[in-house]
Design an enzyme around this catalytic site. Structure first.
Site, PDB file in Angstrom:
ATOM      1  N   LYS A  37       0.829  -1.222   0.000  1.00 44.93           N
ATOM      2  CA  LYS A  37       0.000   0.000   0.000  1.00 44.93           C
ATOM      3  C   LYS A  37       0.855   1.260   0.000  1.00 44.93           C
ATOM      4  O   LYS A  37       2.046   1.218   0.337  1.00 44.93           O
ATOM      5  CB  LYS A  37      -0.936   0.000   1.214  1.00 44.93           C
ATOM      6  CG  LYS A  37      -0.214   0.089   2.547  1.00 44.93           C
ATOM      7  CD  LYS A  37      -1.203   0.111   3.700  1.00 44.93           C
ATOM      8  CE  LYS A  37      -0.422   0.237   5.007  1.00 44.93           C
ATOM      9  NZ  LYS A  37      -1.187   0.826   6.088  1.00 44.93           N
ATOM     10  N   ARG A 122     -10.030   1.759  15.708  1.00 42.80           N
ATOM     11  CA  ARG A 122      -9.813   2.631  14.568  1.00 42.80           C
ATOM     12  C   ARG A 122     -10.774   2.200  13.459  1.00 42.80           C
ATOM     13  O   ARG A 122     -11.891   2.689  13.393  1.00 42.80           O
ATOM     14  CB  ARG A 122      -8.333   2.502  14.129  1.00 42.80           C
ATOM     15  CG  ARG A 122      -7.857   3.521  13.160  1.00 42.80           C
ATOM     16  CD  ARG A 122      -6.416   3.200  12.735  1.00 42.80           C
ATOM     17  NE  ARG A 122      -6.304   1.839  12.180  1.00 42.80           N
ATOM     18  CZ  ARG A 122      -5.341   1.448  11.340  1.00 42.80           C
ATOM     19  NH1 ARG A 122      -4.383   2.290  10.987  1.00 42.80           N
ATOM     20  NH2 ARG A 122      -5.298   0.227  10.869  1.00 42.80           N
ATOM     21  N   TYR A 257      17.773  30.296   0.577  1.00 42.33           N
ATOM     22  CA  TYR A 257      16.677  31.188   0.979  1.00 42.33           C
ATOM     23  C   TYR A 257      17.028  31.924   2.266  1.00 42.33           C
ATOM     24  O   TYR A 257      17.499  31.331   3.224  1.00 42.33           O
ATOM     25  CB  TYR A 257      15.372  30.415   1.159  1.00 42.33           C
ATOM     26  CG  TYR A 257      14.689  30.194  -0.168  1.00 42.33           C
ATOM     27  CD1 TYR A 257      14.091  31.258  -0.842  1.00 42.33           C
ATOM     28  CD2 TYR A 257      14.682  28.951  -0.767  1.00 42.33           C
ATOM     29  CE1 TYR A 257      13.486  31.072  -2.079  1.00 42.33           C
ATOM     30  CE2 TYR A 257      14.075  28.757  -2.001  1.00 42.33           C
ATOM     31  CZ  TYR A 257      13.487  29.822  -2.643  1.00 42.33           C
ATOM     32  OH  TYR A 257      12.897  29.642  -3.869  1.00 42.33           O
ATOM     33  N   MET A 303      12.634  23.793  -2.657  1.00 45.80           N
ATOM     34  CA  MET A 303      11.617  22.866  -3.144  1.00 45.80           C
ATOM     35  C   MET A 303      12.230  21.799  -4.055  1.00 45.80           C
ATOM     36  O   MET A 303      11.751  20.670  -4.102  1.00 45.80           O
ATOM     37  CB  MET A 303      10.521  23.624  -3.897  1.00 45.80           C
ATOM     38  CG  MET A 303       9.211  22.862  -3.989  1.00 45.80           C
ATOM     39  SD  MET A 303       7.917  23.769  -4.868  1.00 45.80           S
ATOM     40  CE  MET A 303       7.480  25.003  -3.667  1.00 45.80           C
TER      41      MET A 303
END
Lengths: 348, 348
Positions: A37, A122, A257, A303
């Site tokens: 998954k 859950r 930055y 990024m």
């Protein structure tokens, strides 16, 4: 171009290790299923599926229908843990029932697995609802192939782990009783992920039909109990970044930055093509993070890239995310699952 | 199934807002380009590209060749900011030169943009290397369509912002001189992202040919200087999660991994289908995080779901990630870019 290298030998080694630990302590019929998954825990669904199929895995668990259709030709049995199908689907995909509305959403003949809450509180139905759900499943003409739970205490020494196991034993008993009463074939039972399987195998032997091996197969087992497996697991994924550009900078010059890093001495500095836009966590002035070879990833990362004091054409960002997870105050799973599917994957 | 709703009106409103602010302070010829890199800052590349194209955007910036091929039919000019092409590519895709090896890697006739370091000391060539790089670009027969930089101080009040702008003015001067000397058409110049563009427009007017609008178009502008735009921007993305299952629990019962949350009173509790495997940050006992309607996301969240005290069939996880970013000690951009591309996107 940045690249995730997937070590197929490591994945198979881990499955062998887990299998032999479980096998020597349990019924020889316990099936090892692979949990694929969330893009195979961020590793790459198609890539890990191909390795798992080659290994001989027969049953896999994926997140949803979208993931299931990507791998359903590789395995006899694929279970989509969440959500209902969108459109047509192959016969070997089973969907999970958590709620009555899931029963009505599925067409007759669909394979289903019923999730039961054994104490994690859950997902899944309550044990007291078993008869009602199973009656509705049979009435709708769905094929109940599995009844399962998830032990949320697998990583802990908490006694709730054993309470959950006892609850699941009662759930099995009840389902077997209903199977006789209503005349349906007993479904497969499973409740254990890697940590739980290792633990139960050592302590009492596994009586489930199947264990769901996720994180352990990828080489991680961060548990608070002693076990003979953790230290022998091999990490499957390593991340490499390629140089974008290199320059020489003087003492006092600032980088990135907000000029967050200031040079204390003259340095050769390069940028590499992994950033937080690739799902790698953002390195700010609050983190001290290093590559595999001990180079600091200078704050702040961007990024699409980060900077290091070096000029190597390619550097290894990690071979093991355990230290990164600590630096970012989280667990290995989160570091891995966030890795963008758009990063190139290569199987070795 | 969890869903990201993309508000196309908000995206266009933001572009209008930025455009009119820039337009009223600058040359009317400043082109608004859209930055769509990193899956459109996590929003969904194809979806945002379709909205941007409908708006009339002509130039876009994407991460790499893989992203460029997904949108190159929608825009006259697509620039891949990082990496070299893998295989064939459309004529309207430009690649960025950061290093001499990029010049040799590209076939004759390829459009390129030259990235120059104007003070961020991250990517690009040094200004002193301009002549040497441009000569090599011309000699290789590449088409130099742009020369650009990135001001790493756009969000700050730091005076380095203006030093960077002065450096870029000198870079432009030098390129124009070389253009006359070697007889090539002057390339487009750009150095400003949203924050820098807003700031320079207010202060001195923009003299670049193009501005690269990324985060502002998505509705975020977290800057440390006062500006007339931030408060008027509208967030483009909101995230919705659907219920997996619901149960009633008694006082003292525990929920989720390691039973991390213990009930102080009887409660109805539901799980929803977003977890850290979807790129949403993992909520642990160290975070206090709420949905848009003020419901606490109970620790610990799982890989595929989280729990809340409610039973609504669908809840809004966020319409604005600013508070989430604070809770996880990061910036809005990281929360957004980590969102898995596998989450369904719907444009409204």
């Amino acid at each position: 171009m940045a690249e995730i290298i997937l070590d197929s030998k490591a994945y198979k080694h881990n499955l062998n290790l887990i299998s032999s630990h479980i096998g020597s302590h349990s019924s020889p019929n316990v099936e090892l299923a692979a949990v694929l998954k969330d893009n195979a825990y961020g590793h790459g669904l198609n890539e890990i599926a191909s390795i798992a199929a080659e290994y001989g895995i027969k049953s896999v668990f994926v997140k949803n229908h979208n993931e299931a259709i990507q791998v359903c030709e590789l395995f006899p049995q694929v279970t989509a843990l969440y959500g209902m199908p969108q459109g047509d689907f192959a016969k070997n995909i089973a969907f999970v029932i958590h709620d009555k509305e899931h029963i009505s959403a599925l067409p007759k003949g669909t394979k289903v697995e019923l999730k039961v809450n054994a104490g994690m509180n859950r997902n899944g139905i309550q044990p007291s609802e078993l008869q009602s759900f199973i009656k509705d499943i049979l009435q709708k003409g769905l094929e109940l192939i599995g009844v399962f739970s998830h032990n949320g205490y697998g990583d802990d020494l908490d006694s709730a782990f054993f309470d959950t196991q006892s609850n699941f034993a009662l759930i099995k008993q009840e389902v077997l009783h209903l199977s006789q009463k209503y005349g349906f074939a007993p479904p497969r039972f499973h409740s254990l992920s890697t940590s739980g399987a290792i633990r139960v195998a050592s302590e009492s032997g596994i009586t489930d039909d199947l264990v769901r091996i996720g994180i352990g197969a990828y080489g991680y087992l961060d548990v608070s109990f002693k076990n003979p497996i953790s230290a022998k697991l091999q990490k499957v994924a390593s991340l490499y970044a390629d140089r974008v550009s290199t320059r020489f900078l003087h003492k006092g010059e600032r980088i990135g930055y907000s000029g967050c890093t200031t040079l204390e001495s003259p340095q050769v500095i390069s940028t590499y093509d992994i950033g937080y836009g690739d799902g790698f966590f953002r390195v700010s002035e609050h983190h001290k993070v290093h590559t595999t070879n001990g180079l600091q990833i200078l704050p702040r990362s961007s990024m699409d890239c980060f900077s290091c004091f070096c000029d190597e054409p390619r550097i290894c960002v990690f071979k093991d995310v355990s230290e990164l997870a600590k630096a970012f105050g989280t667990i290995s799973y989160e570091i891995l699952t966030h890795l963008s599917p758009s990063i190139k994957r290569t199987i070795i």
